[in-house]
Design a protein around this motif. Structure first.
Motif, PDB file in Angstrom:
ATOM      1  N   THR A   1       5.975  -8.500  -8.471  1.00 58.45           N
ATOM      2  CA  THR A   1       6.332  -8.137  -7.100  1.00 58.45           C
ATOM      3  C   THR A   1       7.532  -7.208  -7.075  1.00 58.45           C
ATOM      4  O   THR A   1       7.575  -6.231  -6.323  1.00 58.45           O
ATOM      5  CB  THR A   1       6.611  -9.407  -6.279  1.00 58.45           C
ATOM      6  OG1 THR A   1       5.461 -10.255  -6.325  1.00 58.45           O
ATOM      7  CG2 THR A   1       6.906  -9.063  -4.826  1.00 58.45           C
ATOM      8  N   ARG A   2       8.532  -7.516  -7.902  1.00 59.24           N
ATOM      9  CA  ARG A   2       9.717  -6.648  -7.960  1.00 59.24           C
ATOM     10  C   ARG A   2       9.384  -5.305  -8.588  1.00 59.24           C
ATOM     11  O   ARG A   2       9.878  -4.264  -8.159  1.00 59.24           O
ATOM     12  CB  ARG A   2      10.830  -7.347  -8.741  1.00 59.24           C
ATOM     13  CG  ARG A   2      11.492  -8.486  -7.981  1.00 59.24           C
ATOM     14  CD  ARG A   2      12.736  -8.971  -8.710  1.00 59.24           C
ATOM     15  NE  ARG A   2      12.389  -9.646  -9.953  1.00 59.24           N
ATOM     16  CZ  ARG A   2      12.102 -10.945 -10.044  1.00 59.24           C
ATOM     17  NH1 ARG A   2      12.104 -11.689  -8.960  1.00 59.24           N
ATOM     18  NH2 ARG A   2      11.812 -11.487 -11.194  1.00 59.24           N
ATOM     19  N   ALA A   3       8.532  -5.321  -9.624  1.00 63.86           N
ATOM     20  CA  ALA A   3       8.236  -4.080 -10.342  1.00 63.86           C
ATOM     21  C   ALA A   3       7.463  -3.092  -9.477  1.00 63.86           C
ATOM     22  O   ALA A   3       7.693  -1.883  -9.550  1.00 63.86           O
ATOM     23  CB  ALA A   3       7.449  -4.387 -11.616  1.00 63.86           C
ATOM     24  N   VAL A   4       6.532  -3.577  -8.646  1.00 64.97           N
ATOM     25  CA  VAL A   4       5.700  -2.661  -7.856  1.00 64.97           C
ATOM     26  C   VAL A   4       6.318  -2.360  -6.496  1.00 64.97           C
ATOM     27  O   VAL A   4       5.719  -1.626  -5.704  1.00 64.97           O
ATOM     28  CB  VAL A   4       4.278  -3.236  -7.657  1.00 64.97           C
ATOM     29  CG1 VAL A   4       3.633  -3.564  -8.979  1.00 64.97           C
ATOM     30  CG2 VAL A   4       4.296  -4.460  -6.747  1.00 64.97           C
ATOM     31  N   GLY A   5       7.511  -2.892  -6.234  1.00 70.48           N
ATOM     32  CA  GLY A   5       8.147  -2.672  -4.937  1.00 70.48           C
ATOM     33  C   GLY A   5       8.369  -1.210  -4.612  1.00 70.48           C
ATOM     34  O   GLY A   5       8.328  -0.815  -3.435  1.00 70.48           O
ATOM     35  N   ALA A   6       8.587  -0.379  -5.639  1.00 68.51           N
ATOM     36  CA  ALA A   6       8.798   1.049  -5.387  1.00 68.51           C
ATOM     37  C   ALA A   6       7.499   1.767  -5.063  1.00 68.51           C
ATOM     38  O   ALA A   6       7.523   2.896  -4.564  1.00 68.51           O
ATOM     39  CB  ALA A   6       9.450   1.693  -6.617  1.00 68.51           C
ATOM     40  N   VAL A   7       6.361   1.139  -5.351  1.00 72.57           N
ATOM     41  CA  VAL A   7       5.061   1.751  -5.099  1.00 72.57           C
ATOM     42  C   VAL A   7       4.529   1.352  -3.729  1.00 72.57           C
ATOM     43  O   VAL A   7       4.064   2.177  -2.945  1.00 72.57           O
ATOM     44  CB  VAL A   7       4.059   1.352  -6.207  1.00 72.57           C
ATOM     45  CG1 VAL A   7       2.681   1.934  -5.925  1.00 72.57           C
ATOM     46  CG2 VAL A   7       4.573   1.798  -7.566  1.00 72.57           C
ATOM     47  N   GLY A   8       4.606   0.063  -3.431  1.00 71.05           N
ATOM     48  CA  GLY A   8       4.105  -0.443  -2.164  1.00 71.05           C
ATOM     49  C   GLY A   8       4.220  -1.951  -2.127  1.00 71.05           C
ATOM     50  O   GLY A   8       4.507  -2.592  -3.144  1.00 71.05           O
ATOM     51  N   PRO A   9       3.991  -2.569  -0.976  1.00 74.94           N
ATOM     52  CA  PRO A   9       4.081  -4.025  -0.876  1.00 74.94           C
ATOM     53  C   PRO A   9       2.932  -4.703  -1.618  1.00 74.94           C
ATOM     54  O   PRO A   9       1.779  -4.300  -1.499  1.00 74.94           O
ATOM     55  CB  PRO A   9       3.990  -4.276   0.626  1.00 74.94           C
ATOM     56  CG  PRO A   9       3.224  -3.103   1.161  1.00 74.94           C
ATOM     57  CD  PRO A   9       3.612  -1.941   0.303  1.00 74.94           C
TER      58      PRO A   9
ATOM     59  N   PRO B   1       2.999   3.685 -17.507  1.00 77.53           N
ATOM     60  CA  PRO B   1       1.849   4.604 -17.454  1.00 77.53           C
ATOM     61  C   PRO B   1       1.045   4.474 -16.168  1.00 77.53           C
ATOM     62  O   PRO B   1       0.469   5.455 -15.707  1.00 77.53           O
ATOM     63  CB  PRO B   1       1.023   4.190 -18.684  1.00 77.53           C
ATOM     64  CG  PRO B   1       1.982   3.474 -19.576  1.00 77.53           C
ATOM     65  CD  PRO B   1       2.949   2.788 -18.675  1.00 77.53           C
ATOM     66  N   VAL B   2       1.001   3.275 -15.617  1.00 78.20           N
ATOM     67  CA  VAL B   2       0.276   3.064 -14.362  1.00 78.20           C
ATOM     68  C   VAL B   2       1.023   3.721 -13.213  1.00 78.20           C
ATOM     69  O   VAL B   2       0.434   4.416 -12.374  1.00 78.20           O
ATOM     70  CB  VAL B   2       0.074   1.558 -14.098  1.00 78.20           C
ATOM     71  CG1 VAL B   2      -0.627   1.329 -12.767  1.00 78.20           C
ATOM     72  CG2 VAL B   2      -0.695   0.920 -15.240  1.00 78.20           C
ATOM     73  N   PHE B   3       2.331   3.488 -13.163  1.00 80.42           N
ATOM     74  CA  PHE B   3       3.140   4.063 -12.079  1.00 80.42           C
ATOM     75  C   PHE B   3       3.178   5.583 -12.148  1.00 80.42           C
ATOM     76  O   PHE B   3       3.320   6.251 -11.121  1.00 80.42           O
ATOM     77  CB  PHE B   3       4.574   3.507 -12.138  1.00 80.42           C
ATOM     78  CG  PHE B   3       4.645   2.029 -11.878  1.00 80.42           C
ATOM     79  CD1 PHE B   3       3.748   1.405 -11.024  1.00 80.42           C
ATOM     80  CD2 PHE B   3       5.618   1.251 -12.482  1.00 80.42           C
ATOM     81  CE1 PHE B   3       3.815   0.052 -10.772  1.00 80.42           C
ATOM     82  CE2 PHE B   3       5.701  -0.107 -12.237  1.00 80.42           C
ATOM     83  CZ  PHE B   3       4.786  -0.705 -11.382  1.00 80.42           C
TER      84      PHE B   3
ATOM     85  N   GLY C   1     -10.567  -1.432  -0.327  1.00 79.78           N
ATOM     86  CA  GLY C   1     -10.846  -0.080   0.107  1.00 79.78           C
ATOM     87  C   GLY C   1      -9.622   0.700   0.536  1.00 79.78           C
ATOM     88  O   GLY C   1      -9.649   1.937   0.544  1.00 79.78           O
ATOM     89  N   ARG C   2      -8.522   0.010   0.895  1.00 75.02           N
ATOM     90  CA  ARG C   2      -7.324   0.728   1.354  1.00 75.02           C
ATOM     91  C   ARG C   2      -6.103   0.477   0.464  1.00 75.02           C
ATOM     92  O   ARG C   2      -4.980   0.806   0.854  1.00 75.02           O
ATOM     93  CB  ARG C   2      -7.005   0.337   2.792  1.00 75.02           C
ATOM     94  CG  ARG C   2      -6.911  -1.139   3.067  1.00 75.02           C
ATOM     95  CD  ARG C   2      -6.925  -1.435   4.566  1.00 75.02           C
ATOM     96  NE  ARG C   2      -6.933  -2.854   4.864  1.00 75.02           N
ATOM     97  CZ  ARG C   2      -5.850  -3.595   5.026  1.00 75.02           C
ATOM     98  NH1 ARG C   2      -4.652  -3.028   4.924  1.00 75.02           N
ATOM     99  NH2 ARG C   2      -5.939  -4.882   5.303  1.00 75.02           N
ATOM    100  N   SER C   3      -6.322  -0.057  -0.719  1.00 71.94           N
ATOM    101  CA  SER C   3      -5.209  -0.305  -1.648  1.00 71.94           C
ATOM    102  C   SER C   3      -4.979   0.917  -2.519  1.00 71.94           C
ATOM    103  O   SER C   3      -5.923   1.563  -2.973  1.00 71.94           O
ATOM    104  CB  SER C   3      -5.503  -1.519  -2.534  1.00 71.94           C
ATOM    105  OG  SER C   3      -5.604  -2.692  -1.771  1.00 71.94           O
ATOM    106  N   GLN C   4      -3.720   1.207  -2.763  1.00 78.05           N
ATOM    107  CA  GLN C   4      -3.416   2.316  -3.675  1.00 78.05           C
ATOM    108  C   GLN C   4      -3.415   1.859  -5.123  1.00 78.05           C
ATOM    109  O   GLN C   4      -3.480   2.676  -6.054  1.00 78.05           O
ATOM    110  CB  GLN C   4      -2.054   2.917  -3.333  1.00 78.05           C
ATOM    111  CG  GLN C   4      -0.879   1.945  -3.454  1.00 78.05           C
ATOM    112  CD  GLN C   4       0.446   2.668  -3.346  1.00 78.05           C
ATOM    113  OE1 GLN C   4       0.679   3.637  -4.064  1.00 78.05           O
ATOM    114  NE2 GLN C   4       1.301   2.215  -2.442  1.00 78.05           N
ATOM    115  N   LEU C   5      -3.374   0.537  -5.348  1.00 75.01           N
ATOM    116  CA  LEU C   5      -3.389  -0.010  -6.698  1.00 75.01           C
ATOM    117  C   LEU C   5      -3.901  -1.442  -6.610  1.00 75.01           C
ATOM    118  O   LEU C   5      -3.560  -2.178  -5.681  1.00 75.01           O
ATOM    119  CB  LEU C   5      -1.985   0.016  -7.303  1.00 75.01           C
ATOM    120  CG  LEU C   5      -1.843  -0.199  -8.809  1.00 75.01           C
ATOM    121  CD1 LEU C   5      -2.536   0.930  -9.573  1.00 75.01           C
ATOM    122  CD2 LEU C   5      -0.368  -0.259  -9.207  1.00 75.01           C
TER     123      LEU C   5
END
Length: 482
Positions: A325-333, A474-476, A368-372
């Motif tokens: 949760t903390r790691a993907v916070g910069a990408v989206g909720p 690599p994912v980010f 369908g609406r997720s970026q990851l």
């Protein structure tokens, strides 16, 4: 010979439609059991079943199955294996007279007794070998031998009775849990930011206040604070944090970014990140640390203070989901479907609590609406449905398969890989190596991402040894958030 028993684990025969069927013929069934005696002695009994040979024996508990066992080098590696183990078993399947399997029990030191299967392997020249495996592991070997040697396998009826009884117990518990979940489906857990803050403050007092009791002459309250106050304070602090976890609707209303969807079975919600074993220098430092009290005592105090600081900052957990949760916070909720009937929210992703007949439609819409999409691979029916929908809906470059629930197990990975190839048409890399995550290019090419560990010199004071942010770099990078 007993007729084969239907199980949900029968994936070894699903070879059709794979890219390299000749290599899959080399794919062995590998199972072992670890034995611990009361005197601290340890050993591992290993059994490997191949299309042409049966190997096994006793190896040390730090024995690792290398990638060589699962690729073109398997033939040479297996040929040399017998010289590396004690009491080796190295028998061609054509030379086996019979394999007799009987029900027994396996007790590992202080652990509880478990059902086990004792394999007695008799060869045509009169030699005999014996090896014992836990029953839950032995079923894979039984299936492989039933397919490969047929009538020469003589299995005790009690084994299948025990397996059927165990399966019935699991099914009964699953049905009871399903009924309970359906009754509570759609209900949201208790949330109260104010009460949660009160719980967190009370927990911190119990966590941080015990050193003040050292000034008292009475050791009883000091001992009570250490052994009762600290664990209770930690639990109280975590409950307070959980009561302050925002709801899914609130997060989506406040954050305009596309969500990061986290899919997993409810049984893997508490997966912990592994700790990296220390290297040679690390072992030297730890040995010196244990023997030098003038270093270890102040060092332990510093480590305790550091972990207390991480706890106060809400970063004191080694749970995979909280770290994600903390790691993907910069990408989206990060969002997920919540377990029905939770009294207190689970820490980590913002959860939506749905009625039993709503969750699949909700997941399809969310995909369908997720970026990851982060999918924790497990062998449950619900997870495989989610896996199939991800393959159908989600562009490959937005999908990440997480292998952390079965980290380091090439055999478990192969079971998943073969089933995914046979049922979903998804071709995955043959060797897991040190990968903890699989991500894809737009054309479907899969790549493994290993866990990135913090330095040993700093990891001792951290709640977790894995840098998830760097592990998923690599994912980010594909999202422009590297």
């Amino acid at each position: 010979m007993h007729a084969p028993v239907e199980t949900r684990f029968a994936v070894a025969g699903a070879m059709a439609g794979l890219a390299h069927p000749e290599l899959d013929q080399l794919l062995p069934v590998v199972r072992w059991s670890d034995h611990f005696s009361l005197f601290g002695l340890q050993r591992r009994e290993l059994l490997i079943v191949r299309a042409d040979r049966l190997l096994g024996g006793q190896v040390s508990t730090d024995f690792e199955i290398g990638d060589e066992l699962f690729d073109e080098r398997a033939q040479a590696w297996l040929g040399a294996l017998a010289g590396r183990i004690r009491r080796p078993i190295n028998v061609r399947l054509d030379d086996i007279a019979r394999v007799a399997v009987a029900l027994s029990s396996l007790t590992d030191g202080f652990r509880r007794e478990r059902k086990s299967a004792v394999f007695r392997i008799e060869t045509r020249d009169g030699q005999a070998h014996k090896i014992e495996l836990p029953l839950v592991e032995a079923i894979f070997v039984l299936q492989a031998l039933d397919r490969l040697i047929g009538q020469r396998l003589e299995a005790d009826e009690a084994i299948f009775t025990a397996l059927e009884t165990r399966a019935a117990q699991i099914e009964a518990r699953a049905e009871a849990l399903t009924r309970a979940n359906r009754e509570k489906a759609g209900s949201s857990p208790q949330r109260s930011p104010t009460l949660g803050a009160v719980y967190m403050a009370a927990g911190l007092i119990l966590l941080a206040g015990w050193p003040l009791l050292m000034m008292l002459d009475n050791w009883i309250p000091f001992a009570a604070a250490i052994f009762l106050g600290v664990p209770f304070g930690a639990g109280l602090f975590e409950v307070g944090r959980a009561m302050r976890v925002p709801a899914y609707d609130d997060v989506m209303a406040q954050d305009a970014r596309a969500p990061v969807t986290y899919l997993r079975s409810f049984g893997s919600e508490d997966v912990q990140l592994p700790e990296k074993p220390p290297g040679v220098m690390g072992r030297v430092i730890l040995r010196m640390w244990d023997r030098a009290w003038f270093f270890s005592i102040p060092g332990s105090i510093i480590a305790w203070l550091a972990r207390l600081a991480y706890t106060i900052a809400g970063r004191g957990s080694n749970r995979l989901e909280e770290q994600l949760t903390r790691a993907v916070g910069a990408v989206g909720p990060m969002v997920a479907v919540g377990r029905p009937g939770e009294d207190v929210a689970t820490l980590g992703a913002a959860r939506a609590y749905l009625a039993d007949d709503d969750w699949q439609g909700f997941v399809i819409d969310l995909l369908g609406r997720s970026q990851l999409v982060l999918l924790q691979i497990e062998s449950t029916e619900g997870t495989w449905w989610e896996f199939s929908e991800c393959v159908r809906i989600v562009p490959r470059e937005r999908l990440v398969l997480m292998l952390t629930a079965r980290f380091g197990s090439q055999q478990r990975y192969d079971e998943m890989r073969i089933l995914a190839g046979a049922t979903l048409g998804l071709m995955l890399p043959r060797n897991i190596g040190d990968a903890a995550f699989l991500y894809f290019d737009a054309d479907g090419t899969a790549h493994g991402a290993p866990m990135v560990w913090y330095s040993f010199l700093t990891a001792w004071a951290r709640p977790g040894h894995v840098n998830i942010r760097r592990s998923l770099a690599p994912v980010f990078a594909k999202t422009g958030q590297s």
